[in-house]
Design an enzyme around this catalytic site. Structure first.
Site, PDB file in Angstrom:
ATOM      1  N   GLU A 177       0.815  -1.226   0.000  1.00  0.00           N
ATOM      2  CA  GLU A 177       0.000   0.000   0.000  1.00  0.00           C
ATOM      3  C   GLU A 177       0.844   1.269   0.000  1.00  0.00           C
ATOM      4  O   GLU A 177       0.760   2.100   0.909  1.00  0.00           O
ATOM      5  CB  GLU A 177      -0.930   0.004   1.218  1.00  0.00           C
ATOM      6  CG  GLU A 177      -2.009  -1.047   1.154  1.00  0.00           C
ATOM      7  CD  GLU A 177      -3.014  -0.950   2.306  1.00  0.00           C
ATOM      8  OE1 GLU A 177      -2.698  -0.341   3.331  1.00  0.00           O
ATOM      9  OE2 GLU A 177      -4.129  -1.484   2.150  1.00  0.00           O
ATOM     10  N   GLU A 388      -5.284  -7.942  -0.858  1.00  0.00           N
ATOM     11  CA  GLU A 388      -5.979  -7.901   0.436  1.00  0.00           C
ATOM     12  C   GLU A 388      -7.439  -7.582   0.217  1.00  0.00           C
ATOM     13  O   GLU A 388      -7.776  -6.696  -0.577  1.00  0.00           O
ATOM     14  CB  GLU A 388      -5.410  -6.804   1.353  1.00  0.00           C
ATOM     15  CG  GLU A 388      -4.075  -7.092   1.944  1.00  0.00           C
ATOM     16  CD  GLU A 388      -3.586  -5.986   2.872  1.00  0.00           C
ATOM     17  OE1 GLU A 388      -4.420  -5.323   3.526  1.00  0.00           O
ATOM     18  OE2 GLU A 388      -2.368  -5.789   2.920  1.00  0.00           O
TER      19      GLU A 388
HETATM   20  C1  BG6 Z   1      -4.174  -2.815   5.097  1.00  0.00           C
HETATM   21  C2  BG6 Z   1      -2.810  -3.233   5.570  1.00  0.00           C
HETATM   22  O1  BG6 Z   1      -4.221  -1.433   5.095  1.00  0.00           O
HETATM   23  O2  BG6 Z   1      -5.277  -3.123   5.872  1.00  0.00           O
HETATM   24  C3  BG6 Z   1      -2.798  -4.350   6.593  1.00  0.00           C
HETATM   25  O3  BG6 Z   1      -1.974  -3.570   4.497  1.00  0.00           O
HETATM   26  C4  BG6 Z   1      -3.941  -4.142   7.558  1.00  0.00           C
HETATM   27  O4  BG6 Z   1      -1.548  -4.388   7.197  1.00  0.00           O
HETATM   28  C5  BG6 Z   1      -5.254  -4.197   6.773  1.00  0.00           C
HETATM   29  O5  BG6 Z   1      -3.943  -5.025   8.615  1.00  0.00           O
HETATM   30  C6  BG6 Z   1      -6.500  -4.115   7.624  1.00  0.00           C
HETATM   31  O6  BG6 Z   1      -6.437  -2.990   8.441  1.00  0.00           O
HETATM   32  P1  BG6 Z   1      -6.625  -3.095  10.010  1.00  0.00           P
HETATM   33  O7  BG6 Z   1      -6.276  -1.772  10.495  1.00  0.00           O
HETATM   34  O8  BG6 Z   1      -8.044  -3.472  10.201  1.00  0.00           O
HETATM   35  O9  BG6 Z   1      -5.686  -4.154  10.465  1.00  0.00           O
END
Ligand code: BG6
Length: 490
Positions: A177, A388
């Site tokens: 990201e 993701e």
């Molecule tokens: C993304 C990141 O922004 O979102 C991850 O690459 C992160 O590292 C994921 O864990 C989910 O966000 P959060 O804050 O709910 O863990």
């Protein structure tokens, strides 16, 4: 009814990052990363960076102890049928200070063990080289990515792991990201705020509007250095093994106009420049008009970033092979009237009244995934990868000892269906890695209770628990999706 099937070689799997799952933060010669020092809850970095003595809970210290449970975890991924496991290498396991003369043999050995385990089950590793975790020593010594000196250190790290794992890893992502650098997490992820002892929250949680032009310029300078590092890594990687597929990654949240009032349409269009800014540099190899326009809007003079002629050549020669992105949510833009705002790891503007929200206020928008896939592929015409996507929710272990998570199953189904729509649209989609196939530490809150996994981990927000792994209902559901190559979803 879908006419198209997922391609035979579609890469189904899951994604984690080192500091959110490994734990073992002081073992086998590992150094500290800035992210190791994020406290639970408020995600502060204490003013004195002495993690050992502090009476303070750091979730990264143990996380879910994947370092010692990797065999069990990868076996569970294999049981679900994973074709790919996206994970990150911790830079400070390999080079404890970020720029040491020689790599740490125990660090190198650990990831060989991970890749061997993957191989055992025919799981293709997809390795993120930098997932937020800037070496603390580089942050203290030279302000992390604010310094050009961090570029050669990163390239040496890349060369080392490319050579070491060239027969085990084909797919790489240089930065997680990368466009997050332009928002409040940027300072922590670039390691640029530490050497003057400034508290992370003081600056990083300041609204963008309240940041000085100088501070904004620093963020974008650090980001420029990451672009150069990424482009050099692509070149070095291809020299070492021409079969490597080297991508980079953006956070791909969708931005819609709240209404058809043209002022809102324009605002939404402009907001997408946060993504195009980075995408254009990495895919097209240049600061496009969108990048320049975005900088101008932030009050940053592109001349102040110190972009040299040599940098321009490096960017041109180091364009990425595929573009990975995360997709969680969407937001709307309304500048004509005031509305309730929505949550996410980015500021996403106004909440969409047509969509439901997670326990943390992130809206679900499966159709937005199709929209995003079309936007990205339509603009760049290179293969895309959903690195993701997932739902952070509060899960309970029931009296029967199981975890029933129909909400996650529904979320998954709807997003898989949207992917299939995008395939029908003609998007070249390589694969899908669900974020947090096993519960892990939340990046934004440091909580364990924000659970994404198909596998439950008995660990709480204070670091207490047996670390026992439990298959949730969604585990079996994802298994079925993979077994049928997505065709069980309409
Ligand atoms: C993304 C990141 O922004 O979102 C991850 O690459 C992160 O590292 C994921 O864990 C989910 O966000 P959060 O804050 O709910 O863990």
């Amino acid at each position: 009814m879908h006419k198209i099937q997922f391609p035979e070689n579609f890469l189904w799997g899951g994604a984690t990052s080192a500091y959110q799952c490994e734990g073992a933060w002081k073992e086998d010669g590992k150094g500290f990363a800035v992210t190791d020092l994020l406290t639970a809850g408020s995600r502060e970095i204490p003013r004195e960076f002495t993690p050992v003595e502090k009476d303070c809970y750091y979730p990264a210290a143990t996380a879910i102890d994947h370092y010692h449970h990797y065999k069990e975890d990868i076996a569970l991924f294999a049981e679900m049928g994973f074709k790919v496991y996206r994970m990150s290498i911790s830079w400070v396991r390999i080079f404890p200070n970020g720029d040491d003369e020689v790599p740490n043999p125990a660090g190198l050995a650990f990831y060989h063990k991970i890749f061997q385990e993957c191989k055992k089950y025919d799981i293709e590793p997809l390795v993120t080289i930098s997932h937020h975790d800037v070496p603390l020593a580089l942050a203290l010594k030279q302000d992390g990515w604010l310094s050009r000196k961090t570029i050669p250190a990163f390239v040496t790290y890349c060369k080392t792991i490319f050579k070491e794992y060239q027969d085990e890893v084909k797919y790489w992502i240089t930065f997680n990201e990368i466009n997050m650098m332009t928002n409040y997490f940027g300072d922590i992820y670039t390691g640029g705020i530490l050497s003057n002892g400034t508290r992370y929250l003081d600056i990083a949680h300041a609204s963008e509007e309240s940041l000085s032009a100088d501070k904004m310029t620093k963020r974008f300078t650090a980001l420029h250095h990451q672009f150069i590092a990424s482009a050099l890594a692509v070149q070095v990687g291809h020299d070492i093994n021409p079969d490597f597929q080297i991508g980079s990654m953006v956070a791909g949240d969708a931005h819609y106009p709240y209404s058809c009032n043209p002022v809102n349409v324009i605002e939404a269009q402009q907001s997408m420049n946060r993504l195009w800014y980075c995408g254009d540099v990495m895919v097209r190899g240049e600061y496009s008009y969108a990048s320049r326009h975005y900088l101008k809007g932030k009050g940053v003079d592109i001349e102040a970033l110190g972009i040299t002629e040599e940098d321009k050549c490096i960017l041109k020669k180091g364009t990425i092979d595929f573009l990975a992105f995360s997709y969680y949510t969407s937001g709307c833009h309304a500048v004509d009237e005031h509305h309730e705002t929505t949550a996410g790891n980015f500021s996403l503007g106004v909440a969409n009244p047509y969509l439901k929200k997670s326990d943390w206020g992130w809206v679900f928008d499966p159709q937005g995934l199709r929209w995003m896939l079309n936007e990205l592929y339509g603009r760049y015409h290179i293969p895309v990868f959903i690195a993701e996507n997932g739902l952070g929710a509060i899960d309970e272990v029931s009296e029967d000892g199981k975890v029933h998570d129909p909400y996650r199953i529904q979320y998954l189904n709807e997003h898989v269906s949207a992917m299939r729509d995008a395939l029908e649209d003609g998007v070249d989609l390589l694969g899908y890695t669900w974020w947090g196939p096993i519960d892990l530490v939340s990046a934004s809150t440091g909580e364990m209770k924000k659970r994404y996994g198909f596998i439950y981990v008995d660990m709480d927000d204070q670091g207490k628990g047996s670390l026992k792994r439990i298959r949730k209902d969604s585990f079996y559901h994802y298994q079925k999706i993979i077994q049928t190559n997505g065709s069980c979803i309409e």
